[in-house]
Design an enzyme around this catalytic site. Structure first.
Site, PDB file in Angstrom:
ATOM      1  N   PRO A 158      -4.100  -8.622  11.050  1.00 33.84           N
ATOM      2  CA  PRO A 158      -3.210  -9.408  11.362  1.00 33.84           C
ATOM      3  C   PRO A 158      -2.019  -9.611  10.101  1.00 33.84           C
ATOM      4  O   PRO A 158      -0.810  -9.673  10.298  1.00 33.84           O
ATOM      5  CB  PRO A 158      -3.618 -10.867  11.485  1.00 33.84           C
ATOM      6  CG  PRO A 158      -5.063 -10.224  11.984  1.00 33.84           C
ATOM      7  CD  PRO A 158      -5.393  -9.045  11.181  1.00 33.84           C
ATOM      8  N   GLY A 159      -2.533  -9.602   8.768  1.00 35.54           N
ATOM      9  CA  GLY A 159      -1.746  -9.720   7.572  1.00 35.54           C
ATOM     10  C   GLY A 159      -0.550  -8.653   7.617  1.00 35.54           C
ATOM     11  O   GLY A 159       0.471  -8.787   7.449  1.00 35.54           O
ATOM     12  N   CYS A 179       0.823  -1.322  -0.155  1.00 39.66           N
ATOM     13  CA  CYS A 179      -0.130   0.006  -0.194  1.00 39.66           C
ATOM     14  C   CYS A 179       0.820   1.343  -0.070  1.00 39.66           C
ATOM     15  O   CYS A 179       0.566   2.208  -0.485  1.00 39.66           O
ATOM     16  CB  CYS A 179      -1.072   0.168   1.215  1.00 39.66           C
ATOM     17  SG  CYS A 179      -0.331   0.001   2.741  1.00 39.66           S
TER      18      CYS A 179
END
Length: 302
Positions: free
Chosen positions: A161-162, A127
């Site tokens: 979590p990722g 991102c």
């Protein structure tokens, strides 16, 4: 009814679920055939079932067995994608990788989609890379970037979590993409998880040390690039236009999410799922063209 290419989402976490809603609501050439994970209590799988989609807790296996699925959006983790990538290739499926595994070529749609769109495995970097590489590329096109450093600040509440498991991969992959795609000779990336309440929007500060300072050329190039990114990420906004101080250029970018599934402050997730949908649509259009005897060229729509 217009024919569509069947696709699957692997990993129904925050990113996978956000992408699911984008495909269901906006895809023109993709039919979402399956959403698969490994946890039966996954909220993403429950929402997929409510939308009438086929779901599974079998991970990648049911996707591999379905010969009609041609495109797989991998929204799991970098470690998992290293195992998934060769299996998807063996079964003739094109992988759109939303993890920082970096198996396939780095892809930032506004910068190098046309160069890599024929690959059977494309990596959507991170991102932070999706938000900052276009700016570094724009500055580099105007006056050459010797060194780039970016600081991506996201709301802690938008980091699932990722994201937390992949922090090391995030920083390394983002820095690599600033060099390989953005054109900087050297680069560094930093991510900050901000716990502020109410949650902040995604903010990205981009610093570039340039070789041939030209204020007007930089301003023009960056403004053009921002408009290209906004075509597929409407919430992409330049908060600080290029500020030239000697041989240093500073730009600030904010990313507001679409708010289709996740909150608007989760722009860090929105920018990568928006890019994934755009890439998937071009791959699907190419496959449809081949089926009807066209050239199958995956041309870019930005």
């Amino acid at each position: 009814m217009k024919k569509k290419i069947k696709a699957a989402i692997l990993g129904p976490g925050n990113i996978g679920t956000d992408l699911m809603f984008k495909i269901v609501n906006r895809a023109r050439s993709i039919e979402l055939e399956m959403v698969s994970g490994i946890y039966g209590d996954s909220e993403g799988l429950k929402l997929a079932a409510q939308l009438g989609l086929k779901t599974s807790t079998g991970g990648i296996e049911p996707i591999l067995r379905d010969e009609e699925i041609k495109i797989v959006f991998d929204c799991t983790s970098a470690k998992a994608h290293l195992k998934h990538a060769p299996l998807l290739m063996q079964h003739g499926k094109t992988a759109v990788d939303l993890t920082p595994a970096a198996v396939g070529p780095y892809l930032v749609p506004a910068v190098n989609m046309q160069d890599n769109i024929e690959s059977v495995n494309v990596n959507l970097v991170t991102c932070g890379g999706q938000a900052t590489v276009p700016i570094v590329a724009a500055v580099n096109a105007a006056c050459g970037v010797e060194y780039a450093e970016i600081v991506a600040t996201i709301s802690s509440r938008s980091a699932g979590p990722g994201t937390r498991q992949n922090i090391d991969e995030f920083t390394q992959t983002t820095a690599d993409s600033l060099v390989k795609v953005g054109g900087a000779r050297r680069a560094k990336a930093i991510i900050i998880l901000n716990p502020a309440e109410p949650p902040i929007m995604m903010r990205n500060t981009i610093y570039c040390r340039v070789t041939s300072p030209d204020e007007k050329a930089v301003a023009r190039s960056v403004a053009q690039m921002v408009e290209k990114v906004k075509e597929y990420v409407p919430g992409y906004t330049m908060k600080l236009p290029p500020l030239l101080d000697g041989d240093k250029v500073t730009v600030m970018i904010e990313v507001e999410g679409e708010g289709l599934y996740l909150p608007r402050y989760a722009g860090n997730l929105d920018i990568i799922t928006a890019a994934a949908l755009g890439v998937g649509e071009r791959i699907a259009a190419s496959l449809l063209a081949k089926e009807t005897g066209g050239s199958g060229e995956r041309r870019v729509v930005q």
